[in-house]
Scaffold this motif. Sequence first.
Motif, PDB file in Angstrom:
ATOM      1  N   ASP A  38       0.846  -1.101  -0.030  1.00  0.00           N
ATOM      2  CA  ASP A  38       0.045   0.182   0.115  1.00  0.00           C
ATOM      3  C   ASP A  38       0.821   1.232   0.203  1.00  0.00           C
ATOM      4  O   ASP A  38       0.541   2.117  -0.429  1.00  0.00           O
ATOM      5  N   ASN A  39       2.115   1.231   0.487  1.00  0.00           N
ATOM      6  CA  ASN A  39       3.063   2.290   0.474  1.00  0.00           C
ATOM      7  C   ASN A  39       4.371   1.565   0.785  1.00  0.00           C
ATOM      8  O   ASN A  39       4.640   0.590   0.534  1.00  0.00           O
ATOM      9  N   ASP A  40       5.196   2.708   1.278  1.00  0.00           N
ATOM     10  CA  ASP A  40       6.686   2.217   1.277  1.00  0.00           C
ATOM     11  C   ASP A  40       7.296   2.029   2.706  1.00  0.00           C
ATOM     12  O   ASP A  40       8.461   1.829   2.886  1.00  0.00           O
ATOM     13  N   ASP A  41       6.268   1.732   3.632  1.00  0.00           N
ATOM     14  CA  ASP A  41       6.308   1.216   4.910  1.00  0.00           C
ATOM     15  C   ASP A  41       6.840  -0.391   4.994  1.00  0.00           C
ATOM     16  O   ASP A  41       5.786  -1.152   4.724  1.00  0.00           O
ATOM     17  N   ILE A  42       7.829  -0.748   5.118  1.00  0.00           N
ATOM     18  CA  ILE A  42       8.257  -2.068   5.112  1.00  0.00           C
ATOM     19  C   ILE A  42       7.838  -2.784   6.443  1.00  0.00           C
ATOM     20  O   ILE A  42       7.191  -3.987   6.230  1.00  0.00           O
ATOM     21  N   GLY A  43       7.802  -2.039   7.827  1.00  0.00           N
ATOM     22  CA  GLY A  43       7.023  -2.790   8.686  1.00  0.00           C
ATOM     23  C   GLY A  43       5.735  -3.121   8.474  1.00  0.00           C
ATOM     24  O   GLY A  43       5.414  -4.149   8.934  1.00  0.00           O
ATOM     25  N   GLY A  44       4.827  -2.094   7.869  1.00  0.00           N
ATOM     26  CA  GLY A  44       3.409  -2.542   7.770  1.00  0.00           C
ATOM     27  C   GLY A  44       3.015  -3.473   6.632  1.00  0.00           C
ATOM     28  O   GLY A  44       2.299  -4.507   6.897  1.00  0.00           O
ATOM     29  N   ALA A  45       4.069  -3.723   5.640  1.00  0.00           N
ATOM     30  CA  ALA A  45       4.023  -4.894   4.726  1.00  0.00           C
ATOM     31  C   ALA A  45       4.488  -6.262   5.114  1.00  0.00           C
ATOM     32  O   ALA A  45       3.922  -7.322   4.689  1.00  0.00           O
TER      33      ALA A  45
END
Length: 267
Positions: A38-45
């Motif tokens: 959804d975005n460039d947040d690796i932690g969220g992915a």
Amino acid sequence: LIYTPDEDGKHQFGVGYVGPVTITQDGVKILDTDVLPDNDDIGGAVLNPPEARVDRELKKGVATELVFEFQTGGLDIPVIACNVGFKTPVGTLQQEREKAVAIAKTSDVSVVFVGTTSAIESEGFDRTDLNLPQGQDELVKAVAAVSKKTIVVINAGSPILMPWKNDVDAIVLTWFPGQQMGNAIADILFGDAEPGGRLPTTWPDKESDLPVRDVTPVNGILEYKEGSDIGYRAWIKSGNKPAFAFGYGLGYTTWKRELLSTNWSKG
């Protein structure tokens, strides 16, 4: 995976993943997609990966074979995180809401459970907003409009918006209490236990009142524009009144009144 439905209807199968994924049912490919973050947040992915879903009409008692295949390389780090899930047939949000309203009309007290899940809020990723998901606000409003009394039980780990707070008779915040939630809530609602908790956070009336709303880094930099105006200072500076301030919380108690008599005379 061999799945045997307990009822007829539309079942939903899905995966939470970043990268190419396929789902095959009885030898037929029913989902073939590249799930993008959804975005460039690796932690969220990793901790809350985006989802891909597919609907299938199934018959009660008829087993079906499902094969989930994942290809690595979707993330720039050597970590793989994937979730597999399914949803049994349910009505639309409107249909389910209408069922709740019909029951509330004939009830002395309606207890509505709302909240979030670990897929919506967790330590590893940021929430996108403070709203209750999937029509829960509309559910509370609809029940409160017809019920004699309405109690809302909130199962959430952090502040949410409550546009219906003035329309209900009581609000009970449970946080994420675990497997004994049912027994604990029953004790509180029947007055067998006192809900002695007090808020460790300040809950806004609307999202625009929040002192800090943008926490997305730009070019790897997160600027703390609020300076020292945080916590109480921020609310005082803005002049906004929160829905519920830090430390708020009501409970039960027992009062005893005694009639005392005294003898006195005017001097």
